[in-house]
Design a protein around this motif. Structure first.
Motif, PDB file in Angstrom:
ATOM      1  N   TYR A 100       0.330  16.248 -37.941  1.00 36.14           N
ATOM      2  CA  TYR A 100       0.190  17.711 -38.119  1.00 36.14           C
ATOM      3  C   TYR A 100       1.492  18.480 -37.471  1.00 36.14           C
ATOM      4  O   TYR A 100       2.094  18.051 -36.431  1.00 36.14           O
ATOM      5  CB  TYR A 100      -1.036  18.154 -37.394  1.00 36.14           C
ATOM      6  CG  TYR A 100      -2.200  17.745 -37.983  1.00 36.14           C
ATOM      7  CD1 TYR A 100      -2.623  18.500 -39.335  1.00 36.14           C
ATOM      8  CD2 TYR A 100      -2.914  16.742 -37.843  1.00 36.14           C
ATOM      9  CE1 TYR A 100      -3.834  18.046 -39.936  1.00 36.14           C
ATOM     10  CE2 TYR A 100      -4.009  16.146 -38.578  1.00 36.14           C
ATOM     11  CZ  TYR A 100      -4.409  17.033 -39.461  1.00 36.14           C
ATOM     12  OH  TYR A 100      -5.475  16.452 -40.163  1.00 36.14           O
ATOM     13  N   ASP A 117      -2.223  12.228 -38.605  1.00 37.96           N
ATOM     14  CA  ASP A 117      -3.211  12.221 -39.669  1.00 37.96           C
ATOM     15  C   ASP A 117      -3.547  10.877 -40.159  1.00 37.96           C
ATOM     16  O   ASP A 117      -4.542  10.324 -40.544  1.00 37.96           O
ATOM     17  CB  ASP A 117      -2.656  13.431 -40.533  1.00 37.96           C
ATOM     18  CG  ASP A 117      -3.588  13.462 -41.694  1.00 37.96           C
ATOM     19  OD1 ASP A 117      -4.922  13.505 -41.648  1.00 37.96           O
ATOM     20  OD2 ASP A 117      -3.132  13.694 -42.736  1.00 37.96           O
ATOM     21  N   THR A 157       2.169  10.197 -40.623  1.00 43.16           N
ATOM     22  CA  THR A 157       1.956  11.527 -41.018  1.00 43.16           C
ATOM     23  C   THR A 157       1.346  12.346 -39.998  1.00 43.16           C
ATOM     24  O   THR A 157       0.262  12.043 -39.618  1.00 43.16           O
ATOM     25  CB  THR A 157       1.153  11.820 -42.192  1.00 43.16           C
ATOM     26  OG1 THR A 157       1.791  10.850 -43.595  1.00 43.16           O
ATOM     27  CG2 THR A 157       0.782  13.072 -42.754  1.00 43.16           C
ATOM     28  N   GLU A 164      -0.440  25.815 -38.495  1.00 45.53           N
ATOM     29  CA  GLU A 164      -1.839  26.613 -38.499  1.00 45.53           C
ATOM     30  C   GLU A 164      -2.424  26.465 -37.019  1.00 45.53           C
ATOM     31  O   GLU A 164      -3.217  27.547 -36.929  1.00 45.53           O
ATOM     32  CB  GLU A 164      -2.538  26.234 -39.606  1.00 45.53           C
ATOM     33  CG  GLU A 164      -1.834  26.692 -41.031  1.00 45.53           C
ATOM     34  CD  GLU A 164      -2.844  26.306 -41.958  1.00 45.53           C
ATOM     35  OE1 GLU A 164      -3.835  25.399 -41.874  1.00 45.53           O
ATOM     36  OE2 GLU A 164      -2.550  26.651 -43.351  1.00 45.53           O
ATOM     37  N   ASN A 223       4.732  18.152 -46.159  1.00 48.93           N
ATOM     38  CA  ASN A 223       3.394  18.312 -47.112  1.00 48.93           C
ATOM     39  C   ASN A 223       2.902  19.679 -47.074  1.00 48.93           C
ATOM     40  O   ASN A 223       2.864  20.368 -46.334  1.00 48.93           O
ATOM     41  CB  ASN A 223       2.300  17.149 -46.633  1.00 48.93           C
ATOM     42  CG  ASN A 223       3.434  15.725 -46.450  1.00 48.93           C
ATOM     43  OD1 ASN A 223       3.952  15.177 -47.423  1.00 48.93           O
ATOM     44  ND2 ASN A 223       3.058  14.984 -45.247  1.00 48.93           N
ATOM     45  N   PRO A 224       2.128  19.751 -48.473  1.00 49.26           N
ATOM     46  CA  PRO A 224       1.561  21.120 -48.464  1.00 49.26           C
ATOM     47  C   PRO A 224       0.397  21.552 -47.490  1.00 49.26           C
ATOM     48  O   PRO A 224       0.035  22.617 -47.197  1.00 49.26           O
ATOM     49  CB  PRO A 224       1.052  20.959 -49.846  1.00 49.26           C
ATOM     50  CG  PRO A 224       1.749  19.893 -50.448  1.00 49.26           C
ATOM     51  CD  PRO A 224       2.199  19.145 -49.522  1.00 49.26           C
ATOM     52  N   ASN A 225      -0.193  20.539 -46.730  1.00 45.13           N
ATOM     53  CA  ASN A 225      -1.328  20.569 -45.953  1.00 45.13           C
ATOM     54  C   ASN A 225      -0.999  20.801 -44.487  1.00 45.13           C
ATOM     55  O   ASN A 225      -1.676  20.266 -43.536  1.00 45.13           O
ATOM     56  CB  ASN A 225      -2.300  19.575 -45.908  1.00 45.13           C
ATOM     57  CG  ASN A 225      -1.926  18.073 -45.667  1.00 45.13           C
ATOM     58  OD1 ASN A 225      -0.515  17.910 -45.528  1.00 45.13           O
ATOM     59  ND2 ASN A 225      -2.603  17.281 -45.411  1.00 45.13           N
ATOM     60  N   GLN A 226       0.404  21.365 -44.111  1.00 42.91           N
ATOM     61  CA  GLN A 226       0.836  21.500 -42.900  1.00 42.91           C
ATOM     62  C   GLN A 226       0.784  20.095 -42.053  1.00 42.91           C
ATOM     63  O   GLN A 226       0.609  20.133 -40.932  1.00 42.91           O
ATOM     64  CB  GLN A 226      -0.170  22.447 -42.041  1.00 42.91           C
ATOM     65  CG  GLN A 226      -0.337  23.822 -42.915  1.00 42.91           C
ATOM     66  CD  GLN A 226       0.870  24.757 -43.187  1.00 42.91           C
ATOM     67  OE1 GLN A 226       1.967  24.420 -42.446  1.00 42.91           O
ATOM     68  NE2 GLN A 226       0.971  25.325 -44.233  1.00 42.91           N
ATOM     69  N   THR A 227       1.333  19.033 -42.706  1.00 43.90           N
ATOM     70  CA  THR A 227       1.765  17.817 -42.028  1.00 43.90           C
ATOM     71  C   THR A 227       3.103  17.535 -42.635  1.00 43.90           C
ATOM     72  O   THR A 227       3.751  17.931 -43.486  1.00 43.90           O
ATOM     73  CB  THR A 227       0.831  16.827 -42.374  1.00 43.90           C
ATOM     74  OG1 THR A 227       0.739  16.339 -43.828  1.00 43.90           O
ATOM     75  CG2 THR A 227      -0.784  17.030 -42.244  1.00 43.90           C
TER      76      THR A 227
END
Length: 468
Positions: A207, A220, A205, A211, A107-111
Protein backbone atom coordinates in the motif's frame (compact mmCIF):
# COMPACT_ATOMS: atom_id res chain seq x y z
CA UNK A 1 -1.62 58.38 40.88
CA UNK A 2 1.80 56.78 40.36
CA UNK A 3 0.76 53.66 42.26
CA UNK A 4 -2.35 53.32 40.15
CA UNK A 5 -0.25 53.53 37.02
CA UNK A 6 2.08 50.88 38.41
CA UNK A 7 -0.83 48.61 39.23
CA UNK A 8 -2.34 49.08 35.78
CA UNK A 9 1.04 48.40 34.17
CA UNK A 10 1.54 45.27 36.22
CA UNK A 11 -1.96 44.05 35.44
CA UNK A 12 -1.33 44.69 31.74
CA UNK A 13 1.99 42.82 32.00
CA UNK A 14 0.29 39.89 33.72
CA UNK A 15 -2.36 39.79 30.99
CA UNK A 16 0.29 39.90 28.25
CA UNK A 17 2.27 37.16 30.03
CA UNK A 18 -0.84 35.03 30.31
CA UNK A 19 -1.60 35.56 26.63
CA UNK A 20 1.95 34.59 25.65
CA UNK A 21 1.72 31.47 27.85
CA UNK A 22 -1.64 30.60 26.31
CA UNK A 23 -0.14 31.07 22.83
CA UNK A 24 2.68 28.71 23.77
CA UNK A 25 0.16 26.20 25.10
CA UNK A 26 -1.94 26.49 21.95
CA UNK A 27 1.13 25.81 19.81
CA UNK A 28 1.55 22.36 21.36
CA UNK A 29 -1.49 20.77 19.67
CA UNK A 30 -1.11 23.04 16.63
CA UNK A 31 2.56 22.11 16.35
CA UNK A 32 1.77 18.41 16.74
CA UNK A 33 -0.81 18.78 13.98
CA UNK A 34 1.72 20.49 11.71
CA UNK A 35 4.30 17.77 12.37
CA UNK A 36 1.78 14.99 11.78
CA UNK A 37 0.57 16.57 8.56
CA UNK A 38 4.10 16.98 7.25
CA UNK A 39 5.14 13.42 8.18
CA UNK A 40 1.94 11.95 6.74
CA UNK A 41 2.51 13.78 3.47
CA UNK A 42 6.18 12.85 3.18
CA UNK A 43 5.59 9.19 4.15
CA UNK A 44 3.35 8.39 1.18
CA UNK A 45 5.05 6.23 -1.47
CA UNK A 46 4.57 8.47 -4.51
CA UNK A 47 6.91 10.60 -6.63
CA UNK A 48 7.98 13.80 -4.91
CA UNK A 49 7.93 12.57 -1.30
CA UNK A 50 10.83 11.82 1.02
CA UNK A 51 9.59 8.26 1.42
CA UNK A 52 9.56 7.71 -2.35
CA UNK A 53 13.07 9.13 -2.81
CA UNK A 54 14.37 6.85 -0.06
CA UNK A 55 12.34 3.88 -1.23
CA UNK A 56 13.55 4.04 -4.85
CA UNK A 57 17.24 4.54 -4.05
CA UNK A 58 19.74 1.77 -3.40
CA UNK A 59 20.08 3.21 0.09
CA UNK A 60 23.00 2.56 2.46
CA UNK A 61 25.11 -0.56 1.89
CA UNK A 62 23.60 -3.86 3.01
CA UNK A 63 26.01 -6.66 3.82
CA UNK A 64 25.65 -10.36 4.40
CA UNK A 65 28.30 -11.83 6.65
CA UNK A 66 28.61 -15.62 6.75
CA UNK A 67 30.13 -17.81 9.44
CA UNK A 68 30.60 -21.50 8.62
CA UNK A 69 30.68 -24.40 11.07
CA UNK A 70 33.89 -26.27 10.26
CA UNK A 71 33.69 -29.92 11.39
CA UNK A 72 36.79 -31.02 13.31
CA UNK A 73 36.01 -34.76 13.65
CA UNK A 74 34.20 -35.98 10.50
CA UNK A 75 35.71 -39.50 10.54
CA UNK A 76 34.82 -40.08 14.19
CA UNK A 77 31.21 -39.14 13.51
CA UNK A 78 30.87 -41.61 10.61
CA UNK A 79 33.01 -44.43 11.97
CA UNK A 80 32.26 -44.27 15.70
CA UNK A 81 28.99 -42.36 16.01
CA UNK A 82 30.69 -39.47 17.83
CA UNK A 83 28.92 -36.14 18.17
CA UNK A 84 30.14 -33.67 15.55
CA UNK A 85 32.43 -30.99 16.95
CA UNK A 86 32.48 -27.67 15.10
CA UNK A 87 34.48 -24.47 15.06
CA UNK A 88 33.09 -21.21 13.72
CA UNK A 89 34.93 -19.82 10.67
CA UNK A 90 34.24 -16.33 9.32
CA UNK A 91 33.06 -13.80 8.53
CA UNK A 92 32.98 -13.95 4.75
CA UNK A 93 31.25 -10.77 3.68
CA UNK A 94 29.22 -9.86 0.60
CA UNK A 95 27.51 -6.64 -0.36
CA UNK A 96 23.97 -7.55 -1.40
CA UNK A 97 22.06 -4.28 -1.95
CA UNK A 98 23.52 -3.50 -5.38
CA UNK A 99 20.46 -2.35 -7.28
CA UNK A 100 17.30 -0.45 -6.24
CA UNK A 101 13.78 -1.84 -6.47
CA UNK A 102 12.90 -2.79 -10.03
CA UNK A 103 9.74 -2.86 -12.17
CA UNK A 104 7.99 -0.29 -9.98
CA UNK A 105 4.34 -0.13 -11.00
CA UNK A 106 1.60 2.01 -9.45
CA UNK A 107 -1.81 0.35 -9.37
CA UNK A 108 -5.30 1.93 -9.36
CA UNK A 109 -6.10 0.68 -5.84
CA UNK A 110 -3.42 2.85 -4.17
CA UNK A 111 -0.83 0.08 -4.15
CA UNK A 112 2.56 -0.18 -5.80
CA UNK A 113 4.29 -3.33 -7.07
CA UNK A 114 8.01 -4.01 -7.38
CA UNK A 115 10.77 -6.61 -7.47
CA UNK A 116 13.80 -6.82 -5.17
CA UNK A 117 16.95 -7.65 -7.21
CA UNK A 118 19.25 -10.19 -5.54
CA UNK A 119 23.01 -10.02 -6.07
CA UNK A 120 26.10 -10.58 -3.97
CA UNK A 121 29.57 -9.06 -4.42
CA UNK A 122 32.42 -10.40 -2.29
CA UNK A 123 34.15 -7.89 0.01
CA UNK A 124 37.69 -9.20 0.71
CA UNK A 125 38.57 -6.35 3.08
CA UNK A 126 35.65 -7.30 5.35
CA UNK A 127 36.40 -11.05 5.30
CA UNK A 128 38.80 -13.34 7.14
CA UNK A 129 39.98 -14.91 3.91
CA UNK A 130 39.15 -15.46 0.23
CA UNK A 131 36.09 -17.22 -1.15
CA UNK A 132 38.42 -20.10 -1.99
CA UNK A 133 38.93 -20.98 1.69
CA UNK A 134 37.92 -24.58 2.40
CA UNK A 135 35.44 -25.76 5.02
CA UNK A 136 34.54 -29.27 6.19
CA UNK A 137 30.76 -29.23 6.31
CA UNK A 138 27.66 -31.35 5.93
CA UNK A 139 27.25 -32.98 2.52
CA UNK A 140 24.22 -31.18 1.10
CA UNK A 141 23.45 -33.92 -1.40
CA UNK A 142 23.58 -36.77 1.12
CA UNK A 143 21.61 -34.91 3.80
CA UNK A 144 19.02 -33.80 1.27
CA UNK A 145 18.59 -37.23 -0.28
CA UNK A 146 18.31 -38.88 3.14
CA UNK A 147 15.01 -37.09 3.74
CA UNK A 148 13.78 -36.91 0.15
CA UNK A 149 14.22 -40.61 -0.59
CA UNK A 150 11.60 -42.88 1.04
CA UNK A 151 13.09 -45.50 3.33
CA UNK A 152 12.22 -48.13 0.76
CA UNK A 153 14.76 -46.50 -1.59
CA UNK A 154 17.56 -46.12 0.97
CA UNK A 155 19.35 -49.19 -0.42
CA UNK A 156 19.39 -47.49 -3.83
CA UNK A 157 20.62 -44.28 -2.14
CA UNK A 158 23.39 -46.22 -0.39
CA UNK A 159 24.60 -47.46 -3.78
CA UNK A 160 24.55 -43.89 -5.14
CA UNK A 161 26.61 -42.68 -2.18
CA UNK A 162 29.19 -45.42 -2.63
CA UNK A 163 29.45 -45.12 -6.40
CA UNK A 164 30.02 -41.34 -6.18
CA UNK A 165 32.48 -41.73 -3.29
CA UNK A 166 30.36 -39.41 -1.17
CA UNK A 167 30.19 -39.26 2.61
CA UNK A 168 28.23 -37.49 5.35
CA UNK A 169 30.67 -34.56 5.29
CA UNK A 170 32.49 -32.86 2.45
CA UNK A 171 35.41 -30.48 1.89
CA UNK A 172 34.24 -27.47 -0.13
CA UNK A 173 35.14 -23.83 -0.65
CA UNK A 174 33.11 -21.02 0.85
CA UNK A 175 32.08 -19.95 -2.65
CA UNK A 176 30.85 -23.44 -3.52
CA UNK A 177 28.85 -23.90 -0.33
CA UNK A 178 27.14 -20.53 -0.76
CA UNK A 179 26.57 -20.12 -4.47
CA UNK A 180 26.72 -23.63 -5.84
CA UNK A 181 28.72 -26.62 -7.07
CA UNK A 182 27.90 -29.73 -9.09
CA UNK A 183 27.12 -32.54 -6.69
CA UNK A 184 28.82 -35.79 -7.83
CA UNK A 185 25.99 -37.97 -6.53
CA UNK A 186 22.88 -36.06 -7.65
CA UNK A 187 24.49 -34.52 -10.77
CA UNK A 188 22.87 -31.17 -10.06
CA UNK A 189 23.91 -27.78 -8.68
CA UNK A 190 23.64 -27.51 -4.90
CA UNK A 191 24.40 -24.64 -2.53
CA UNK A 192 22.93 -22.82 0.46
CA UNK A 193 21.75 -19.94 -1.75
CA UNK A 194 21.14 -21.47 -5.17
CA UNK A 195 20.04 -19.64 -7.22
CA UNK A 196 20.79 -16.11 -5.98
CA UNK A 197 22.73 -13.75 -8.24
CA UNK A 198 20.65 -12.04 -10.91
CA UNK A 199 17.40 -13.32 -9.43
CA UNK A 200 14.53 -11.44 -7.78
CA UNK A 201 12.43 -11.63 -4.65
CA UNK A 202 8.80 -10.81 -5.34
CA UNK A 203 6.67 -9.43 -6.94
CA UNK A 204 5.69 -7.45 -3.85
CA UNK A 205 2.57 -5.29 -3.87
CA UNK A 206 2.35 -2.82 -0.96
CA UNK A 207 0.00 0.00 0.00
CA UNK A 208 1.26 3.47 -0.91
CA UNK A 209 -0.47 5.13 2.05
CA UNK A 210 -2.16 7.66 -0.23
CA UNK A 211 -5.62 7.16 1.24
CA UNK A 212 -4.65 5.69 4.62
CA UNK A 213 -1.19 6.49 5.96
CA UNK A 214 -1.56 3.82 8.66
CA UNK A 215 -1.25 1.19 5.89
CA UNK A 216 1.79 2.61 4.08
CA UNK A 217 4.24 -0.16 3.20
CA UNK A 218 1.89 -2.93 4.35
CA UNK A 219 2.14 -5.90 2.00
CA UNK A 220 -1.02 -6.54 0.01
CA UNK A 221 0.38 -9.41 -2.09
CA UNK A 222 3.57 -11.41 -2.53
CA UNK A 223 4.06 -13.19 -5.85
CA UNK A 224 0.49 -12.29 -6.73
CA UNK A 225 -1.05 -13.97 -3.66
CA UNK A 226 -2.45 -12.57 -0.41
CA UNK A 227 -1.47 -15.65 1.57
CA UNK A 228 1.34 -18.20 1.50
CA UNK A 229 0.96 -21.64 -0.09
CA UNK A 230 3.33 -23.46 2.26
CA UNK A 231 1.73 -24.29 5.59
CA UNK A 232 -1.86 -25.35 4.78
CA UNK A 233 -3.12 -23.23 7.65
CA UNK A 234 -4.87 -19.86 7.63
CA UNK A 235 -2.80 -18.47 10.51
CA UNK A 236 0.65 -19.64 9.42
CA UNK A 237 0.00 -18.66 5.79
CA UNK A 238 -0.81 -15.04 6.67
CA UNK A 239 1.35 -12.30 5.12
CA UNK A 240 1.51 -9.64 7.83
CA UNK A 241 3.07 -6.20 8.01
CA UNK A 242 5.74 -4.69 5.78
CA UNK A 243 9.02 -5.94 4.30
CA UNK A 244 10.75 -4.34 7.36
CA UNK A 245 12.40 -1.51 5.38
CA UNK A 246 9.85 0.90 6.87
CA UNK A 247 6.66 0.93 8.92
CA UNK A 248 3.67 3.29 9.19
CA UNK A 249 4.66 6.53 11.01
CA UNK A 250 4.13 7.44 14.67
CA UNK A 251 5.06 4.16 16.33
CA UNK A 252 3.49 3.10 19.59
CA UNK A 253 6.16 1.26 21.56
CA UNK A 254 3.43 -0.77 23.29
CA UNK A 255 2.47 -2.38 19.98
CA UNK A 256 4.63 -4.93 18.12
CA UNK A 257 5.84 -4.45 14.55
CA UNK A 258 4.89 -7.09 12.00
CA UNK A 259 6.91 -7.96 8.92
CA UNK A 260 7.20 -10.72 6.35
CA UNK A 261 10.52 -12.42 5.54
CA UNK A 262 10.75 -14.52 2.39
CA UNK A 263 14.01 -16.02 3.71
CA UNK A 264 12.09 -17.94 6.34
CA UNK A 265 8.78 -18.19 4.45
CA UNK A 266 6.65 -16.64 7.17
CA UNK A 267 5.61 -13.45 8.96
CA UNK A 268 6.99 -12.56 12.38
CA UNK A 269 6.63 -9.79 14.95
CA UNK A 270 9.17 -7.76 16.90
CA UNK A 271 8.60 -6.01 20.22
CA UNK A 272 10.04 -2.81 21.65
CA UNK A 273 13.15 -3.39 23.75
CA UNK A 274 14.76 0.00 24.36
CA UNK A 275 15.40 3.48 22.95
CA UNK A 276 18.85 4.09 21.47
CA UNK A 277 20.78 6.85 19.72
CA UNK A 278 22.21 6.48 16.21
CA UNK A 279 24.20 9.41 14.84
CA UNK A 280 22.16 11.83 16.91
CA UNK A 281 18.77 10.30 16.02
CA UNK A 282 16.57 8.69 18.67
CA UNK A 283 15.41 5.24 17.59
CA UNK A 284 13.25 2.45 18.98
CA UNK A 285 14.91 -0.97 19.00
CA UNK A 286 12.61 -3.92 18.27
CA UNK A 287 13.69 -7.54 18.70
CA UNK A 288 12.21 -10.95 18.02
CA UNK A 289 10.78 -12.63 21.09
CA UNK A 290 11.87 -16.10 22.16
CA UNK A 291 8.27 -17.20 21.50
CA UNK A 292 8.80 -16.67 17.75
CA UNK A 293 10.47 -20.08 17.40
CA UNK A 294 9.11 -21.64 20.59
CA UNK A 295 7.72 -25.15 20.46
CA UNK A 296 3.95 -25.50 20.04
CA UNK A 297 3.80 -26.73 23.64
CA UNK A 298 4.85 -23.22 24.72
CA UNK A 299 3.40 -21.18 21.84
CA UNK A 300 0.37 -22.99 20.38
CA UNK A 301 0.34 -20.57 17.41
CA UNK A 302 3.42 -22.39 16.09
CA UNK A 303 1.60 -25.72 15.79
CA UNK A 304 0.95 -25.21 12.08
CA UNK A 305 4.68 -24.72 11.44
CA UNK A 306 5.43 -28.21 12.73
CA UNK A 307 5.18 -30.41 9.64
CA UNK A 308 7.34 -33.39 10.69
CA UNK A 309 6.60 -34.76 14.18
CA UNK A 310 9.35 -37.38 13.83
CA UNK A 311 12.28 -34.99 13.41
CA UNK A 312 10.85 -32.39 15.81
CA UNK A 313 10.30 -34.84 18.66
CA UNK A 314 6.54 -34.77 18.33
CA UNK A 315 6.56 -30.98 17.87
CA UNK A 316 8.27 -30.32 21.22
CA UNK A 317 11.52 -29.01 19.72
CA UNK A 318 12.07 -25.27 20.21
CA UNK A 319 14.28 -22.89 18.28
CA UNK A 320 14.03 -24.27 14.73
CA UNK A 321 11.68 -23.84 11.80
CA UNK A 322 11.43 -26.59 9.19
CA UNK A 323 11.11 -24.68 5.89
CA UNK A 324 11.11 -27.78 3.70
CA UNK A 325 7.53 -26.98 2.56
CA UNK A 326 8.80 -23.83 0.82
CA UNK A 327 12.14 -25.27 -0.36
CA UNK A 328 10.95 -28.13 -2.55
CA UNK A 329 10.92 -30.42 0.51
CA UNK A 330 14.69 -30.07 0.99
CA UNK A 331 15.31 -30.70 4.72
CA UNK A 332 16.38 -27.16 5.65
CA UNK A 333 15.83 -25.89 9.17
CA UNK A 334 16.10 -22.21 10.03
CA UNK A 335 17.10 -21.06 13.51
CA UNK A 336 18.80 -18.21 15.28
CA UNK A 337 22.62 -18.53 15.28
CA UNK A 338 24.06 -21.20 17.57
CA UNK A 339 20.44 -22.27 18.29
CA UNK A 340 19.78 -19.23 20.45
CA UNK A 341 16.47 -19.77 22.32
CA UNK A 342 16.49 -23.38 21.11
CA UNK A 343 16.02 -26.63 23.00
CA UNK A 344 19.17 -27.78 24.88
CA UNK A 345 19.06 -30.97 22.81
CA UNK A 346 20.13 -29.02 19.71
CA UNK A 347 23.35 -27.77 21.33
CA UNK A 348 24.02 -31.10 23.00
CA UNK A 349 23.88 -32.95 19.67
CA UNK A 350 26.54 -30.68 18.08
CA UNK A 351 29.53 -29.62 20.19
CA UNK A 352 31.13 -26.17 20.00
CA UNK A 353 28.05 -23.92 19.93
CA UNK A 354 27.83 -20.84 22.16
CA UNK A 355 24.65 -18.77 21.72
CA UNK A 356 24.80 -15.11 22.70
CA UNK A 357 21.98 -12.55 22.86
CA UNK A 358 24.37 -9.74 21.97
CA UNK A 359 25.81 -11.36 18.84
CA UNK A 360 22.99 -13.61 17.64
CA UNK A 361 19.65 -11.85 18.12
CA UNK A 362 17.76 -10.14 15.31
CA UNK A 363 16.81 -6.49 15.77
CA UNK A 364 15.39 -3.45 13.98
CA UNK A 365 16.19 0.16 14.93
CA UNK A 366 13.26 2.30 13.75
CA UNK A 367 12.78 6.10 13.86
CA UNK A 368 9.43 6.40 15.71
CA UNK A 369 8.05 9.53 14.00
CA UNK A 370 8.54 8.46 10.38
CA UNK A 371 8.64 4.67 10.82
CA UNK A 372 11.83 4.42 8.74
CA UNK A 373 14.22 1.54 9.61
CA UNK A 374 17.60 3.18 10.22
CA UNK A 375 19.59 0.10 11.20
CA UNK A 376 18.93 -3.62 11.30
CA UNK A 377 20.62 -6.95 11.88
CA UNK A 378 18.87 -10.04 10.52
CA UNK A 379 20.61 -13.08 11.93
CA UNK A 380 19.57 -16.55 10.87
CA UNK A 381 21.23 -19.94 10.77
CA UNK A 382 20.86 -22.51 7.99
CA UNK A 383 20.76 -26.12 9.17
CA UNK A 384 20.25 -29.52 7.55
CA UNK A 385 19.03 -32.74 9.08
CA UNK A 386 20.33 -36.30 8.94
CA UNK A 387 19.51 -39.35 11.02
CA UNK A 388 20.18 -43.02 11.67
CA UNK A 389 19.89 -45.74 9.04
CA UNK A 390 20.51 -49.48 9.06
CA UNK A 391 20.80 -49.48 5.27
CA UNK A 392 22.93 -46.42 4.46
CA UNK A 393 26.46 -47.39 5.48
CA UNK A 394 27.74 -43.92 6.40
CA UNK A 395 24.76 -43.48 8.76
CA UNK A 396 24.96 -46.86 10.51
CA UNK A 397 26.65 -45.37 13.58
CA UNK A 398 24.41 -42.29 13.85
CA UNK A 399 22.36 -42.55 17.05
CA UNK A 400 19.60 -39.99 16.51
CA UNK A 401 18.23 -37.33 14.22
CA UNK A 402 20.66 -34.42 14.14
CA UNK A 403 19.93 -30.89 12.99
CA UNK A 404 23.37 -29.81 11.84
CA UNK A 405 24.39 -26.14 11.42
CA UNK A 406 25.82 -25.34 8.00
CA UNK A 407 26.32 -21.60 8.48
CA UNK A 408 24.82 -18.52 10.04
CA UNK A 409 24.23 -15.18 8.37
CA UNK A 410 24.26 -11.64 9.69
CA UNK A 411 22.55 -9.30 7.21
CA UNK A 412 23.08 -5.71 8.27
CA UNK A 413 22.36 -2.19 7.06
CA UNK A 414 22.87 1.16 8.75
CA UNK A 415 22.01 4.75 7.95
CA UNK A 416 25.08 6.56 6.62
CA UNK A 417 26.26 9.86 8.10
CA UNK A 418 25.24 12.00 5.11
CA UNK A 419 21.67 10.68 5.16
CA UNK A 420 21.54 11.04 8.94
CA UNK A 421 22.60 14.69 8.69
CA UNK A 422 19.98 15.34 6.00
CA UNK A 423 17.29 13.63 8.09
CA UNK A 424 18.17 15.70 11.15
CA UNK A 425 18.16 18.90 9.10
CA UNK A 426 14.92 18.25 7.23
CA UNK A 427 12.82 16.81 10.05
CA UNK A 428 14.35 16.63 13.50
CA UNK A 429 15.72 20.21 13.48
CA UNK A 430 12.30 21.58 12.49
CA UNK A 431 10.54 19.56 15.17
CA UNK A 432 13.10 20.66 17.75
CA UNK A 433 12.74 24.31 16.69
CA UNK A 434 8.97 24.17 16.98
CA UNK A 435 9.18 22.51 20.40
CA UNK A 436 11.71 25.13 21.53
CA UNK A 437 9.44 27.98 20.44
CA UNK A 438 6.53 26.36 22.26
CA UNK A 439 8.52 25.94 25.46
CA UNK A 440 10.05 29.45 25.33
CA UNK A 441 6.67 31.12 24.80
CA UNK A 442 5.04 29.06 27.54
CA UNK A 443 7.91 29.57 29.98
CA UNK A 444 8.36 33.28 29.24
CA UNK A 445 4.64 33.96 29.42
CA UNK A 446 4.28 32.18 32.76
CA UNK A 447 7.34 33.98 34.15
CA UNK A 448 6.06 37.42 33.07
CA UNK A 449 2.60 36.60 34.41
CA UNK A 450 3.97 35.45 37.78
CA UNK A 451 6.36 38.40 38.18
CA UNK A 452 3.72 40.97 37.26
CA UNK A 453 1.22 39.32 39.59
CA UNK A 454 3.71 39.34 42.46
CA UNK A 455 4.64 42.96 41.68
CA UNK A 456 0.97 43.94 41.66
CA UNK A 457 0.42 42.33 45.07
CA UNK A 458 3.49 44.10 46.50
CA UNK A 459 2.36 47.50 45.20
CA UNK A 460 -1.16 46.97 46.54
CA UNK A 461 0.20 46.05 49.97
CA UNK A 462 2.46 49.11 50.07
CA UNK A 463 -0.43 51.37 49.05
CA UNK A 464 -2.63 49.86 51.76
CA UNK A 465 0.03 50.49 54.42
CA UNK A 466 0.54 54.10 53.30
CA UNK A 467 -3.23 54.77 53.44
CA UNK A 468 -3.72 55.55 49.78
Amino acid sequence: MGCCNKEQGLIAGAVIGALVAILGGILFPVGDSIIKGTVDKESVIEPGTTAYDTWTSTGPPVYRQFWFFDVKNPLEVVQNGAKPEVMEKGPYTYRTRIYPRANITFNPNQTVSFLLPLNAVFEPAMSVGPEEDYVTSINLGVAGAYSLFPKGLHLFLNNLIKSSNSSLFQYRTVKELLWGYTDPMLKRTLGAFVPFNDTFDGFYTVYSGKEDISRVGIIDMWKGERSLPFWNDTYCDMINGTDASAFPPFLDKKKPLYFFSSDICRSVSASYEQSIDLKGIKLYRYTLLASTLASPTVNPDNKCFCTNPTTTRNCTLAGVLDIAPCKDLTPIFISLPHFLHGSPYLREAVLGLNPSEEHHKTFLDVEPTTGFSMRFAKRIQVNMMYGPSKVITILNKVQDYTIFPLLWMNETGELDQATADMFKKELISRVDMLETIQQVLLGLGLAVFALCLIGYCVVRRQRSKSGF
